[in-house]
Design a protein around this motif. Structure first.
Motif, short mmCIF file in Angstrom:
data_model
loop_
_atom_site.label_atom_id
_atom_site.label_comp_id
_atom_site.label_asym_id
_atom_site.label_seq_id
_atom_site.Cartn_x
_atom_site.Cartn_y
_atom_site.Cartn_z
N THR A 104 26.55 -19.72 42.72
CA THR A 104 26.28 -20.03 41.28
C THR A 104 26.07 -19.09 40.42
O THR A 104 26.53 -19.11 39.22
CB THR A 104 24.79 -20.97 41.63
OG1 THR A 104 25.32 -22.16 42.45
CG2 THR A 104 24.61 -21.72 40.17
N ASP A 153 29.70 -27.29 40.31
CA ASP A 153 28.93 -26.59 41.28
C ASP A 153 28.49 -27.46 42.57
O ASP A 153 28.72 -28.68 42.42
CB ASP A 153 27.93 -26.02 40.49
CG ASP A 153 26.98 -24.80 41.51
OD1 ASP A 153 27.71 -24.37 42.18
OD2 ASP A 153 26.14 -24.32 40.95
N GLU A 154 28.47 -26.69 43.56
CA GLU A 154 27.71 -27.51 44.68
C GLU A 154 28.68 -28.45 45.55
O GLU A 154 28.31 -29.66 45.73
CB GLU A 154 26.53 -27.89 44.46
CG GLU A 154 25.53 -26.83 44.16
CD GLU A 154 24.15 -27.21 43.96
OE1 GLU A 154 23.85 -28.60 44.20
OE2 GLU A 154 23.29 -26.38 43.75
MG LIG Z 1 24.55 -22.68 44.29
#
Ligand SMILES: [Mg+2]
Ligand SMILES: Nc1ncnc2c1ncn2[C@@H]1O[C@H](COP(=O)(O)OP(=O)(O)O)[C@@H](O)[C@H]1O
Length: 274
Positions: free
Chosen positions: A119, A173-174
């Motif tokens: 991230t 993200d993720e």
């Molecule tokens: Mg992350």
């Protein structure tokens, strides 16, 4: 000899105000002082003056972008410790930060276990792009999918897709933390197909590509997605320890050593006189 007479200074000031260059205007006096003092050659003075304005413009762009891009924090390359993560090739990350991939509409996929800086690096690339004046948008896969599902239910899917297709750089993200519904996966696939070769996307995941079929609940769709993604793609595979755990370990080590020993007390007056 002085670099500028008072009236010349005034004319330059008026010009900078006219051109709406408050950063350069603010730096002007100091630059002229250094020029007068011989600390700054004329060409360097011009560079400093324009540099001051560019810095102010970049800061303003970043501030505006932070509001519209939904970036959760400002993370930069400067505060990334490469020594902690030797599996990352610094040249690859530096080269990505020159943002050629955004111009070429290529993708970046950051893969690795939790806490290794995926991230952080995705955001620092997005921050660099925002400072460069490119439109950026950030979301976790779960949030982006929820927003698409809600838009679909409200009959606003086309607008929502437009919002997510428009930015020059989208951060997803993720991928892999939360299960995704079948409709959610299809909406995301639709988004990525529309972005294909029209804009750059940075994706982060704690799961390898082989596991994406499971993440998206559909092997065929996942492989079609990966196929489009990797066509123009930079893959950063991070193998290493969690930076978060390092911070925990440091804290634990600090607690283990116990509180600091008390400072030696000053002997009392009587003791000293004895
Ligand atoms: Mg992350
Ligand atoms: N190599 C690093 N140098 C400095 N800070 C780091 C580094 N790796 C991670 N961090 C910090 O540790 C925290 C966790 O990193 P993050 O990027 O969220 O990990 P991931 O997304 O891979 O789970 C964040 O606060 C991030 O800024």
């Amino acid at each position: 000899m002085t670099a500028a007479s008072p009236s010349l200074r005034e004319r330059v000031r008026t010009q900078l105000a006219d051109l709406k260059m408050p950063g350069a205007l603010e730096a002007l006096d100091e630059i002229l002082r250094q020029l007068d003092g011989g600390q700054l050659p004329p060409a360097a003075a011009i560079e400093s003056l324009l540099g001051a304005q560019i810095r102010l413009r970049n800061d303003r762009r970043l501030l505006a972008a932070m509001r519209s891009s939904r970036l959760p924090a400002v993370k930069t390359l400067r505060d990334f410790d490469f020594a902690f993560q030797p599996s990352i090739k610094r040249e690859q990350i530096d080269s990505l930060h020159t943002l050629g991939f955004v111009e070429r509409k290529e993708n970046v996929v950051l893969l690795g276990p939790p806490g290794v800086g995926k991230t952080h690096l995705a955001i620092s690339l997005a921050v660099a792009a925002a400072q460069y004046g490119r439109r950026v948008y950030y979301g976790t896969l779960a949030d982006l999918i929820t927003s698409l599902e809600e838009a679909q239910q409200a009959g606003r899917l086309t607008q929502r897709l437009k919002t997510l297709i428009f930015p020059a750089l989208l951060v997803v993200d993720e991928i892999g933390y939360l299960p995704i519904s079948r409709t959610g996966a299809m909406l995301f696939f639709q988004l990525m197909s529309r972005r294909y070769e029209t804009g750059s996307t940075i994706l982060t995941s704690n799961k390898s590509f082989e596991e994406w079929g499971e993440v998206f609940g559909d092997e065929v769709m996942a492989s079609a997605l990966i196929d489009r993604l990797v066509h123009h793609c930079h893959i950063v595979n991070i193998r290493g320890n969690s930076y978060r755990m390092r911070q925990h370990r440091e804290l634990a080590a600090l607690l283990q050593t116990g509180p600091e020993p008390p400072a030696p007390r000053r002997p009392s007056k009587e003791a000293r006189s004895r």
